[in-house]
Design a protein around this motif. Structure first.
Motif, PDB file in Angstrom:
ATOM      1  N   LEU A  61      -5.291  43.562   3.897  1.00 17.10           N
ATOM      2  CA  LEU A  61      -4.006  43.036   3.419  1.00 17.10           C
ATOM      3  C   LEU A  61      -4.192  42.460   2.018  1.00 17.10           C
ATOM      4  O   LEU A  61      -5.159  41.745   1.744  1.00 17.10           O
ATOM      5  CB  LEU A  61      -3.485  41.976   4.389  1.00 17.10           C
ATOM      6  CG  LEU A  61      -3.122  42.528   5.783  1.00 17.10           C
ATOM      7  CD1 LEU A  61      -3.089  41.422   6.832  1.00 17.10           C
ATOM      8  CD2 LEU A  61      -1.773  43.272   5.730  1.00 17.10           C
ATOM      9  N   ARG A  63      -3.717  40.345  -1.389  1.00 18.19           N
ATOM     10  CA  ARG A  63      -3.384  38.991  -1.860  1.00 18.19           C
ATOM     11  C   ARG A  63      -3.465  38.976  -3.377  1.00 18.19           C
ATOM     12  O   ARG A  63      -4.299  39.651  -3.971  1.00 18.19           O
ATOM     13  CB  ARG A  63      -4.371  37.964  -1.288  1.00 18.19           C
ATOM     14  CG  ARG A  63      -4.348  37.853   0.237  1.00 18.19           C
ATOM     15  CD  ARG A  63      -3.030  37.236   0.714  1.00 18.19           C
ATOM     16  NE  ARG A  63      -2.926  37.143   2.158  1.00 18.19           N
ATOM     17  CZ  ARG A  63      -2.289  38.036   2.940  1.00 18.19           C
ATOM     18  NH1 ARG A  63      -1.740  39.122   2.404  1.00 18.19           N
ATOM     19  NH2 ARG A  63      -2.203  37.854   4.226  1.00 18.19           N
ATOM     20  N   ASN A 116      -2.509  49.756   4.013  1.00 15.98           N
ATOM     21  CA  ASN A 116      -1.059  49.971   3.959  1.00 15.98           C
ATOM     22  C   ASN A 116      -0.687  50.805   2.740  1.00 15.98           C
ATOM     23  O   ASN A 116      -1.141  50.524   1.634  1.00 15.98           O
ATOM     24  CB  ASN A 116      -0.327  48.628   3.882  1.00 15.98           C
ATOM     25  CG  ASN A 116      -0.443  47.837   5.160  1.00 15.98           C
ATOM     26  OD1 ASN A 116       0.256  48.112   6.132  1.00 15.98           O
ATOM     27  ND2 ASN A 116      -1.355  46.875   5.177  1.00 15.98           N
ATOM     28  N   GLN A 121       3.963  55.072  -3.437  1.00 16.81           N
ATOM     29  CA  GLN A 121       2.577  55.483  -3.683  1.00 16.81           C
ATOM     30  C   GLN A 121       2.318  56.891  -3.192  1.00 16.81           C
ATOM     31  O   GLN A 121       1.709  57.712  -3.862  1.00 16.81           O
ATOM     32  CB  GLN A 121       1.645  54.594  -2.855  1.00 16.81           C
ATOM     33  CG  GLN A 121       1.092  53.397  -3.497  1.00 16.81           C
ATOM     34  CD  GLN A 121       0.321  52.595  -2.448  1.00 16.81           C
ATOM     35  OE1 GLN A 121       0.898  51.887  -1.643  1.00 16.81           O
ATOM     36  NE2 GLN A 121      -0.978  52.716  -2.467  1.00 16.81           N
ATOM     37  N   GLY A 236       1.209  41.050  15.253  1.00 19.85           N
ATOM     38  CA  GLY A 236       1.933  39.779  15.242  1.00 19.85           C
ATOM     39  C   GLY A 236       1.827  39.009  16.544  1.00 19.85           C
ATOM     40  O   GLY A 236       2.745  38.261  16.897  1.00 19.85           O
ATOM     41  N   ILE A 237       0.728  39.180  17.269  1.00 18.48           N
ATOM     42  CA  ILE A 237       0.530  38.438  18.523  1.00 18.48           C
ATOM     43  C   ILE A 237       0.135  37.002  18.187  1.00 18.48           C
ATOM     44  O   ILE A 237      -0.892  36.766  17.554  1.00 18.48           O
ATOM     45  CB  ILE A 237      -0.572  39.088  19.387  1.00 18.48           C
ATOM     46  CG1 ILE A 237      -0.193  40.543  19.686  1.00 18.48           C
ATOM     47  CG2 ILE A 237      -0.793  38.298  20.674  1.00 18.48           C
ATOM     48  CD1 ILE A 237      -1.314  41.327  20.333  1.00 18.48           C
ATOM     49  N   PRO A 262      -5.832  36.920   9.080  1.00 16.55           N
ATOM     50  CA  PRO A 262      -6.497  37.674   8.009  1.00 16.55           C
ATOM     51  C   PRO A 262      -7.524  36.770   7.326  1.00 16.55           C
ATOM     52  O   PRO A 262      -7.244  35.603   7.079  1.00 16.55           O
ATOM     53  CB  PRO A 262      -5.344  38.019   7.052  1.00 16.55           C
ATOM     54  CG  PRO A 262      -4.096  37.909   7.876  1.00 16.55           C
ATOM     55  CD  PRO A 262      -4.369  36.813   8.864  1.00 16.55           C
TER      56      PRO A 262
HETATM   57  P1  C2E Z   1       2.228  44.752   7.702  1.00 11.05           P
HETATM   58  O1  C2E Z   1       1.430  45.923   7.295  1.00 11.05           O
HETATM   59  O2  C2E Z   1       3.160  44.925   8.852  1.00 11.05           O
HETATM   60  O3  C2E Z   1       1.173  43.590   7.948  1.00 11.05           O
HETATM   61  C1  C2E Z   1       1.302  42.594   8.919  1.00 11.05           C
HETATM   62  C2  C2E Z   1       1.738  41.285   8.301  1.00 11.05           C
HETATM   63  O4  C2E Z   1       1.877  40.316   9.329  1.00 11.05           O
HETATM   64  C3  C2E Z   1       0.751  40.694   7.326  1.00 11.05           C
HETATM   65  O5  C2E Z   1       1.478  39.949   6.367  1.00 11.05           O
HETATM   66  C4  C2E Z   1      -0.060  39.751   8.206  1.00 11.05           C
HETATM   67  O6  C2E Z   1      -0.699  38.715   7.484  1.00 11.05           O
HETATM   68  C5  C2E Z   1       1.031  39.220   9.084  1.00 11.05           C
HETATM   69  N1  C2E Z   1       0.549  38.775  10.387  1.00 11.05           N
HETATM   70  C6  C2E Z   1      -0.576  39.113  11.046  1.00 11.05           C
HETATM   71  N2  C2E Z   1      -0.638  38.514  12.245  1.00 11.05           N
HETATM   72  C7  C2E Z   1       0.495  37.785  12.370  1.00 11.05           C
HETATM   73  C8  C2E Z   1       1.023  36.928  13.395  1.00 11.05           C
HETATM   74  O7  C2E Z   1       0.446  36.737  14.459  1.00 11.05           O
HETATM   75  N3  C2E Z   1       2.232  36.352  13.139  1.00 11.05           N
HETATM   76  C9  C2E Z   1       2.916  36.545  11.979  1.00 11.05           C
HETATM   77  N4  C2E Z   1       4.079  35.931  11.810  1.00 11.05           N
HETATM   78  N5  C2E Z   1       2.450  37.359  10.993  1.00 11.05           N
HETATM   79  C10 C2E Z   1       1.263  37.956  11.195  1.00 11.05           C
HETATM   80  P2  C2E Z   1       1.161  40.039   4.811  1.00 11.05           P
HETATM   81  O8  C2E Z   1      -0.321  40.065   4.599  1.00 11.05           O
HETATM   82  O9  C2E Z   1       1.958  38.985   4.141  1.00 11.05           O
HETATM   83  O10 C2E Z   1       1.702  41.466   4.411  1.00 11.05           O
HETATM   84  C11 C2E Z   1       3.072  41.771   4.505  1.00 11.05           C
HETATM   85  C12 C2E Z   1       3.337  43.238   4.292  1.00 11.05           C
HETATM   86  O11 C2E Z   1       2.998  43.633   2.965  1.00 11.05           O
HETATM   87  C13 C2E Z   1       2.504  44.145   5.193  1.00 11.05           C
HETATM   88  O12 C2E Z   1       3.120  44.232   6.464  1.00 11.05           O
HETATM   89  C14 C2E Z   1       2.530  45.438   4.436  1.00 11.05           C
HETATM   90  O13 C2E Z   1       3.709  46.163   4.699  1.00 11.05           O
HETATM   91  C15 C2E Z   1       2.567  44.963   2.985  1.00 11.05           C
HETATM   92  N6  C2E Z   1       1.206  45.066   2.410  1.00 11.05           N
HETATM   93  C16 C2E Z   1       0.130  44.262   2.620  1.00 11.05           C
HETATM   94  N7  C2E Z   1      -0.943  44.689   1.924  1.00 11.05           N
HETATM   95  C17 C2E Z   1      -0.559  45.817   1.273  1.00 11.05           C
HETATM   96  C18 C2E Z   1      -1.219  46.761   0.412  1.00 11.05           C
HETATM   97  O14 C2E Z   1      -2.422  46.673   0.114  1.00 11.05           O
HETATM   98  N8  C2E Z   1      -0.462  47.799  -0.071  1.00 11.05           N
HETATM   99  C19 C2E Z   1       0.847  47.956   0.266  1.00 11.05           C
HETATM  100  N9  C2E Z   1       1.504  48.994  -0.249  1.00 11.05           N
HETATM  101  N10 C2E Z   1       1.496  47.100   1.072  1.00 11.05           N
HETATM  102  C20 C2E Z   1       0.808  46.054   1.585  1.00 11.05           C
END
Ligand code: C2E
Ligand code: MG
Ligand code: MG
Ligand code: MG
Length: 282
Positions: A61, A63, A116, A121, A236-237, A262
């Motif tokens: 993920l 940052r 992701n 892209q 999201g567990i 993460p």
């Molecule tokens: P995603 O791929 O659906 O990733 C899951 C998101 O949920 C991540 O947020 C993660 O930190 C968060 N998460 C994990 N476990 C839990 C939990 O138990 N509860 C809750 N509420 N959240 C949880 P994050 O890291 O903020 O990323 C958000 C979205 O941004 C990702 O959703 C993905 O679609 C996008 N993203 C992240 N990294 C990349 C990347 O390298 N490239 C691209 N294109 N998109 C990215």
């Protein structure tokens, strides 16, 4: 009087609009420099087997270490997509994922790493070529790479993209449909896609432990996923109660804060070593 207050509101509105436009311009200009300034980092969230809790992989993920503070993808990914900057950022991500897989291999941690991929892209000519080059240059085995694409993207990708995905799978990489349950899927189309795993969106997981209907829906989705020959991943567990229900209804892989948040690479590696029996570490 009415006119005066009307004008006041209009001025207030244009001020707010001007501020928003300025903020967007600032964000875009900061984003343009972020790659060069080495401000991006990846964190890694473990995925574990629902059967025995052993680690099966991780999701990378993104940052952004912005000078004003750490930014989550929600604060910049949309803008990066709108401006096309996601192509360059995505390239940084893919290179890093390839190097990370390779580095972990040298440390004896053979774990699948999911990345992701945004629609913008994947549409970009050369995405798959550069991905292959990155994996090759890093000597990272394709079998340890997973691409996460959203349901909507999967439903609409072009024949060229489908072909490239199939080729990547033939090399051993896997494909996961992300955020399943948030878009509109044509189930007949889903059957035709080269997919290995389907990730149930957090919204499908949220109430599995406290609402019988939510549990019924999740169970039906998992049955559907299995019927298509794929593994079901729940994301999201946030509680052990949710994890327990998901195990009972046949989910294969679990991911979420209740299992692990993460983590920076060092912490992830310690975590992985702690949960993995020595003989499996390679
Ligand atoms: P995603 O791929 O659906 O990733 C899951 C998101 O949920 C991540 O947020 C993660 O930190 C968060 N998460 C994990 N476990 C839990 C939990 O138990 N509860 C809750 N509420 N959240 C949880 P994050 O890291 O903020 O990323 C958000 C979205 O941004 C990702 O959703 C993905 O679609 C996008 N993203 C992240 N990294 C990349 C990347 O390298 N490239 C691209 N294109 N998109 C990215
Ligand atoms: Mg994801
Ligand atoms: Mg997701
Ligand atoms: Mg997503």
């Amino acid at each position: 009087h009415a006119k005066a207050s009307g004008r006041g509101r209009a001025e207030h509105f244009t001020d707010a609009l001007a501020t928003r436009i300025a903020e967007r311009a600032q964000l875009e200009s900061d984003l343009r420099q972020a790659v060069d300034k080495d401000q991006f980092a990846l964190v890694f969230q473990p995925q574990v087997s629902a059967v025995d809790g052993s680690i099966v992989g991780a999701e990378a993920l993104l940052r952004w270490r912005h000078p004003d503070g750490l930014k989550l993808p929600g604060a910049f990914i949309d803008r990066a997509e709108e401006t096309g900057l996601i192509v360059e950022i995505g390239e940084w991500v893919v290179n890093n994922v390839a190097e990370t897989i390779s580095r972990w291999g040298r440390l004896g941690v053979r774990q699948r790493l999911a990345v992701n991929i945004s629609p913008r892209q994947i549409d970009h000519a050369g995405f798959f070529r550069r991905l292959r080059e990155a994996m090759h240059a890093a000597r990272a085995p394709a079998a340890l790479l997973e691409l996460e694409i959203t349901e909507t993207l999967a439903m609409h990708c072009s024949p060229d993209v489908l072909e490239a995905i199939s080729a990547l799978r033939a090399d051993g990489a896997s494909i996961a449909i992300d955020d399943f349950g948030t878009g509109y899927s044509n189930l007949a189309r889903l059957r035709e896609l080269p997919v290995d795993r389907v990730k149930l969106d957090r919204s499908l997981v949220e109430h599995v432990a406290d609402q019988p209907e939510a549990r019924t829906i999740a169970q039906a989705v998992i049955a559907l996923v299995h019927g298509l020959g794929c593994e079901a991943v729940a994301e999201g567990i946030e509680s052990e109660a949710q994890a327990a229900v998901l195990r009972v209804i046949g989910c294969d892989i679990l991911q979420g804060y209740a299992i692990a948040t993460p983590m920076a690479e060092e912490d992830f590696l310690s975590w992985a070593r702690a949960v993995t029996p020595r003989r499996a570490m390679g």
